[in-house]
Design a protein around this motif. Structure first.
Motif, PDB file in Angstrom:
ATOM      1  N   ASN A 184      27.631  50.397  43.117  1.00 47.94           N
ATOM      2  CA  ASN A 184      28.672  51.315  42.639  1.00 47.94           C
ATOM      3  C   ASN A 184      29.997  50.588  42.432  1.00 47.94           C
ATOM      4  N   ALA A 185      30.311  49.676  43.350  1.00 45.76           N
ATOM      5  CA  ALA A 185      31.570  48.940  43.254  1.00 45.76           C
ATOM      6  C   ALA A 185      31.601  48.061  42.011  1.00 45.76           C
ATOM      7  N   VAL A 186      30.466  47.428  41.685  1.00 46.45           N
ATOM      8  CA  VAL A 186      30.391  46.585  40.489  1.00 46.45           C
ATOM      9  C   VAL A 186      30.569  47.435  39.233  1.00 46.45           C
ATOM     10  N   GLN A 187      29.940  48.575  39.243  1.00 40.18           N
ATOM     11  CA  GLN A 187      29.989  49.449  38.073  1.00 40.18           C
ATOM     12  C   GLN A 187      31.382  50.029  37.855  1.00 40.18           C
ATOM     13  N   SER A 188      32.075  50.330  38.956  1.00 35.20           N
ATOM     14  CA  SER A 188      33.352  51.039  38.836  1.00 35.20           C
ATOM     15  C   SER A 188      34.581  50.144  38.982  1.00 35.20           C
ATOM     16  N   GLU A 189      34.408  48.852  39.237  1.00 36.35           N
ATOM     17  CA  GLU A 189      35.566  47.966  39.408  1.00 36.35           C
ATOM     18  C   GLU A 189      36.375  47.975  38.114  1.00 36.35           C
ATOM     19  N   ALA A 190      37.639  48.354  38.212  1.00 38.76           N
ATOM     20  CA  ALA A 190      38.403  48.691  37.009  1.00 38.76           C
ATOM     21  C   ALA A 190      39.680  47.874  36.850  1.00 38.76           C
ATOM     22  N   SER A 191      39.727  46.667  37.354  1.00 39.18           N
ATOM     23  CA  SER A 191      40.937  45.855  37.183  1.00 39.18           C
ATOM     24  C   SER A 191      41.143  45.558  35.698  1.00 39.18           C
ATOM     25  N   LYS A 192      42.396  45.634  35.240  1.00 35.05           N
ATOM     26  CA  LYS A 192      42.708  45.471  33.815  1.00 35.05           C
ATOM     27  C   LYS A 192      43.481  44.200  33.520  1.00 35.05           C
ATOM     28  N   LYS A 193      43.772  43.421  34.524  1.00 35.06           N
ATOM     29  CA  LYS A 193      44.537  42.203  34.302  1.00 35.06           C
ATOM     30  C   LYS A 193      43.681  41.196  33.537  1.00 35.06           C
ATOM     31  N   PRO A 194      44.140  40.767  32.338  1.00 36.79           N
ATOM     32  CA  PRO A 194      43.307  39.853  31.544  1.00 36.79           C
ATOM     33  C   PRO A 194      43.317  38.437  32.104  1.00 36.79           C
ATOM     34  N   MET A 195      42.234  37.722  31.863  1.00 38.76           N
ATOM     35  CA  MET A 195      42.189  36.299  32.180  1.00 38.76           C
ATOM     36  C   MET A 195      42.872  35.570  31.024  1.00 38.76           C
ATOM     37  N   LEU A 196      44.028  34.980  31.290  1.00 36.72           N
ATOM     38  CA  LEU A 196      44.866  34.444  30.222  1.00 36.72           C
ATOM     39  C   LEU A 196      44.166  33.362  29.419  1.00 36.72           C
ATOM     40  N   SER A 197      43.255  32.650  30.044  1.00 42.79           N
ATOM     41  CA  SER A 197      42.561  31.569  29.342  1.00 42.79           C
ATOM     42  C   SER A 197      41.192  32.003  28.817  1.00 42.79           C
ATOM     43  N   GLY A 198      40.874  33.297  28.960  1.00 46.22           N
ATOM     44  CA  GLY A 198      39.566  33.777  28.522  1.00 46.22           C
ATOM     45  C   GLY A 198      38.439  33.273  29.399  1.00 46.22           C
ATOM     46  N   GLU A 199      38.792  32.841  30.606  1.00 45.13           N
ATOM     47  CA  GLU A 199      37.815  32.196  31.481  1.00 45.13           C
ATOM     48  C   GLU A 199      36.947  33.231  32.188  1.00 45.13           C
ATOM     49  N   ILE A 200      36.139  32.734  33.133  1.00 41.94           N
ATOM     50  CA  ILE A 200      35.200  33.582  33.864  1.00 41.94           C
ATOM     51  C   ILE A 200      35.974  34.506  34.797  1.00 41.94           C
ATOM     52  N   HIS A 201      35.645  35.774  34.746  1.00 37.46           N
ATOM     53  CA  HIS A 201      36.339  36.769  35.569  1.00 37.46           C
ATOM     54  C   HIS A 201      35.912  36.630  37.035  1.00 37.46           C
ATOM     55  N   PRO A 202      36.839  36.825  37.970  1.00 37.20           N
ATOM     56  CA  PRO A 202      36.469  36.763  39.397  1.00 37.20           C
ATOM     57  C   PRO A 202      35.322  37.695  39.763  1.00 37.20           C
ATOM     58  N   LEU A 203      35.248  38.849  39.107  1.00 40.00           N
ATOM     59  CA  LEU A 203      34.154  39.778  39.384  1.00 40.00           C
ATOM     60  C   LEU A 203      32.807  39.133  39.055  1.00 40.00           C
ATOM     61  N   THR A 204      32.755  38.416  37.941  1.00 36.68           N
ATOM     62  CA  THR A 204      31.510  37.758  37.541  1.00 36.68           C
ATOM     63  C   THR A 204      31.102  36.721  38.573  1.00 36.68           C
ATOM     64  N   ARG A 205      32.056  35.913  39.008  1.00 38.17           N
ATOM     65  CA  ARG A 205      31.755  34.902  40.027  1.00 38.17           C
ATOM     66  C   ARG A 205      31.272  35.575  41.310  1.00 38.17           C
ATOM     67  N   TYR A 206      31.995  36.593  41.711  1.00 42.74           N
ATOM     68  CA  TYR A 206      31.647  37.281  42.954  1.00 42.74           C
ATOM     69  C   TYR A 206      30.225  37.829  42.900  1.00 42.74           C
ATOM     70  N   VAL A 207      29.955  38.583  41.814  1.00 41.89           N
ATOM     71  CA  VAL A 207      28.669  39.274  41.726  1.00 41.89           C
ATOM     72  C   VAL A 207      27.516  38.277  41.646  1.00 41.89           C
ATOM     73  N   MET A 208      27.670  37.239  40.816  1.00 38.65           N
ATOM     74  CA  MET A 208      26.545  36.319  40.633  1.00 38.65           C
ATOM     75  C   MET A 208      26.293  35.463  41.872  1.00 38.65           C
ATOM     76  N   ASN A 209      27.345  35.067  42.558  1.00 37.23           N
ATOM     77  CA  ASN A 209      27.139  34.342  43.816  1.00 37.23           C
ATOM     78  C   ASN A 209      26.541  35.258  44.876  1.00 37.23           C
ATOM     79  N   TYR A 210      26.946  36.502  44.857  1.00 37.41           N
ATOM     80  CA  TYR A 210      26.393  37.510  45.765  1.00 37.41           C
ATOM     81  C   TYR A 210      24.900  37.691  45.487  1.00 37.41           C
ATOM     82  N   VAL A 211      24.570  37.834  44.193  1.00 36.50           N
ATOM     83  CA  VAL A 211      23.182  38.032  43.796  1.00 36.50           C
ATOM     84  C   VAL A 211      22.339  36.805  44.144  1.00 36.50           C
TER      85      VAL A 211
END
Length: 649
Positions: A387-414
């Motif tokens: 549910n947290a992954v689905q609803s995480e709603a941070s809107k701050k853009p990654m200025l360099s278009g890089e990998i989002h912290p959510l992506t790193r978190y989720v994939m390392n978690y998985v």
């Protein structure tokens, strides 16, 4: 005839009695058997009836003498000072200990016979001596247990601990605090998730083996004397304290459920880690050792042995179970899942041993309940994470278009979750609604029907992550940046899956499809970023043929090309594509589209401007220059082209 009878009735009778008495004594039989034989003799001749009283009188005298000797042994010890008694441990004076136990045995044997004849005075003396002896044996039993407790060496039992190279890092507020990010970059975080620990030899002596023999001998006398309750109470008291001390050494505190639920996560994580080790050592070493010790000391006395073991072990086991229950019903948050799964695995691992050793149904039932509770907590926490992954709603853009912290978190978690596939497959299921969602695009042809429960849930989880990333890409106004952001993140997801056990769960087809997505995003980037640049290199709109094109239009085209290229260079050198291969492929694609077009355009129209004044103002770059500058893109370091290639003519 009469003479013969008279003769027998005088001295002859004495000789008959003496002969019968001698026969009985010479057989060296127990007193009960002798009495039975005398009764048989007297039934043949009533003149033998007096022999019972005669022999019993002699037996009583002999018994009283033996009792007197035994009584002296008991009282001799009591007459010694307490300091002397304490200075000479029982197990270090085997002769005296043996003499004392023999005296107790003598008194017990005599008491069994005295109770039949009810010799009140002797019975009173025997009971008094026995009470004094039992008081001493109770003290000795306690002291031997305490003195011979083997110091608990927890370090020797832990074995090796496998460290998973996954650190928990700060998220700097970029994603919801609930996630507390996990990535690979911040190695200074230095906190590793640790799993399990292999125990060495679990057959550890809790009491020195030599002392066990002494304890068994004392226990036998106390129980035979009717002091079973006192014996068991002493044993339980000493051994419970010893087990409590072992739990303290293992780092297990006595905490209420309310206290556990108030502990901050960092501290709770340490306590959970210690509990995982403690429950393995507690059951496999301490409780197992206690089982063997009870079996040895109370051998042959089944009811006492079971009661004693259950009462001794119960406190230790319940203290461990109480913490497990507190964690199971506590607040659920994603960072707790791995520890909860470790606790579940540890509990599932030791439960069969506990069931085999303990006959206390209440304790065994509580253990099953804690295991079930931890299973529920794991399921609930996994769902909370989804549910947290689905609803995480941070809107701050990654200025360099890089990998989002959510992506790193989720994939390392998985990636770490896969280590628990066996456990999660037994705990998780996939509902009909989830299956319907999985069977839709883009998950067609993935063999969903043959996937394991954890495979289903991870596929759904990553699909939710992809949807969330799609939503987050919309914060970028620049379509090219949107494509780079999605390309980077999907590529990161693909790499994590491809290079780990996740690939076995999701399948090669999933990897191929997501690689196709990465290529689509790369194509979308090229179209969004370079279409305007390439439009400057088209023939349309410059008037005339190659030889008589409008110089004004050509100047405008080169001027626009330069401006657009310099703007791309300025912005996209600040963009970052972390994957080296993807970065190189993207640069090659740019060069293949832009450089040939620029070279062709220059070849057709460049000569018309090169002969004029200020040609360097318009034709600033050669094709080789552009190819070199393209190599600076996507490094995450902004650069500016602020020099001219040539001076004006």
């Amino acid at each position: 005839m009469t003479t013969t009878t008279t003769s027998i009735g005088g001295g002859g009778e004495d000789r008959v009695l003496a002969t019968a008495q001698q026969i009985v004594k010479s057989l060296n039989t127990p007193k009960e058997v002798r009495e039975d034989m005398l009764l048989i003799f007297s039934s043949f001749d009533n003149r033998l009836s007096n022999i019972t009283n005669l022999i019993n009188g002699e037996d009583s005298k002999a018994e009283e003498d033996r009792f007197g000797e035994a009584e002296k042994v008991i009282f001799r010890w009591e007459s010694k000072s307490e300091a002397h008694r304490n200075s000479v441990p029982w197990e270090e004076s085997p002769v005296e200990a043996g003499e004392y136990l023999a005296a107790v045995d003598e008194i017990l044997t005599l008491m069994e016979g005295l109770s039949v004849r009810s010799d009140n005075e002797l019975v009173d003396r025997a009971e008094n001596a026995l009470q004094i002896a039992m008081t001493r044996l109770e003290d000795e039993f306690r002291h031997i247990l305490i003195r011979n407790t083997v110091p608990f060496d927890s370090d020797r039992l832990y074995g090796s601990i496998r460290r998973v190279s996954l650190s928990f890092v700060s998220n700097d507020g970029e994603i919801d605090d609930e996630f507390g990010s996990f990535g690979e970059e911040d190695r200074d975080a230095g906190r590793f998730h640790e799993r399990g620990g292999s125990l060495g030899d679990t057959d550890v002596d809790l009491i020195h083996p030599d002392a066990v023999v002494e304890l068994k001998e004392i226990a036998e006398r106390m129980i035979r004397s009717g002091y079973e309750k006192e014996c068991v109470q002493v044993y339980n008291s000493v051994r419970r304290d010893a087990l409590d001390e072992c739990l303290v050494i293992l780092g297990v505190e006595k905490l209420s459920i309310e206290e556990v639920q108030k502990i901050e996560w960092k501290s709770l994580d340490e306590k959970m880690k210690k509990w995982i080790q403690a429950v393995k050592i507690g059951v496999r070493v301490l409780i197992n050792g206690e089982r063997r010790l009870c079996d040895q000391i109370f051998e042959g006395i089944d009811e006492t042995r079971e009661c004693c073991f259950n009462d001794t072990a119960k406190g230790c086991v319940m203290q461990l179970l109480n913490f497990g229950e507190a964690v199971a019903i506590g607040r659920r948050s994603p960072e707790k899942l791995f520890r909860i799964l470790d606790m579940y695995d540890a509990m599932a691992d030791v439960l069969p041993d506990l069931q085999q050793m303990m006959t206390d149904e209440y304790v065994v039932g509580e253990a099953r309940g804690v295991l079930d509770g931890l299973g529920d907590a794991a399921r609930g926490t996994f769902a909370e994470f989804e549910n947290a992954v689905q609803s995480e709603a941070s809107k701050k853009p990654m200025l360099s278009g890089e990998i989002h912290p959510l992506t790193r978190y989720v994939m390392n978690y998985v990636k770490l979750l896969v280590d628990y596939s066996v456990t999660l497959n037994s705990l998780l299921d996939t509902g009909e609604e989830e299956l319907e969602r999985l069977q839709g695009s883009p998950n067609d042809d993935l063999g969903i029907g043959s996937m394991s429960p954890i495979g289903h849930r991870l596929l759904l989880l990553i699909s939710n992550l992809e949807s969330n990333l799609e939503e987050k890409s919309r914060v970028y106004d620049d379509g090219a940046m949107q494509s780079v952001f999605l390309m980077n993140n999907i590529q990161y997801i693909v790499q994590k899956v491809k290079d780990s056990e996740i690939r076995k769960l999701l399948g090669d087809q999933w990897v191929r499809k997501r690689r196709g997505q990465v290529r689509q995003y790369a194509t979308g980037y090229l179209r969004a970023a370079w279409s305007k640049v390439l439009s400057c290199l088209k023939d349309e709109g410059i008037g005339g043929s190659t030889s008589n094109a409008s110089k004004m239009a050509l100047k405008e085209r080169f001027k626009n090309f330069n401006a657009n290229f310099e703007e791309i260079y300025r912005t996209q050198t600040a963009w970052k594509v972390p994957d080296a291969q993807l970065r190189e492929e993207l640069r090659i694609s740019i060069s293949e589209k832009v450089i040939p077009a620029y070279r062709s355009f220059m070849g057709r129209f460049g000569s018309q401007l090169e002969s004029g004044r200020h040609a360097g103002k318009y034709i600033k770059y050669t094709p080789d220059d552009l190819e070199t500058y393209v190599l600076d893109l996507f490094e995450g370091t902004p650069c500016v082209l602020n020099h001219l290639r040539r001076k004006s003519a």
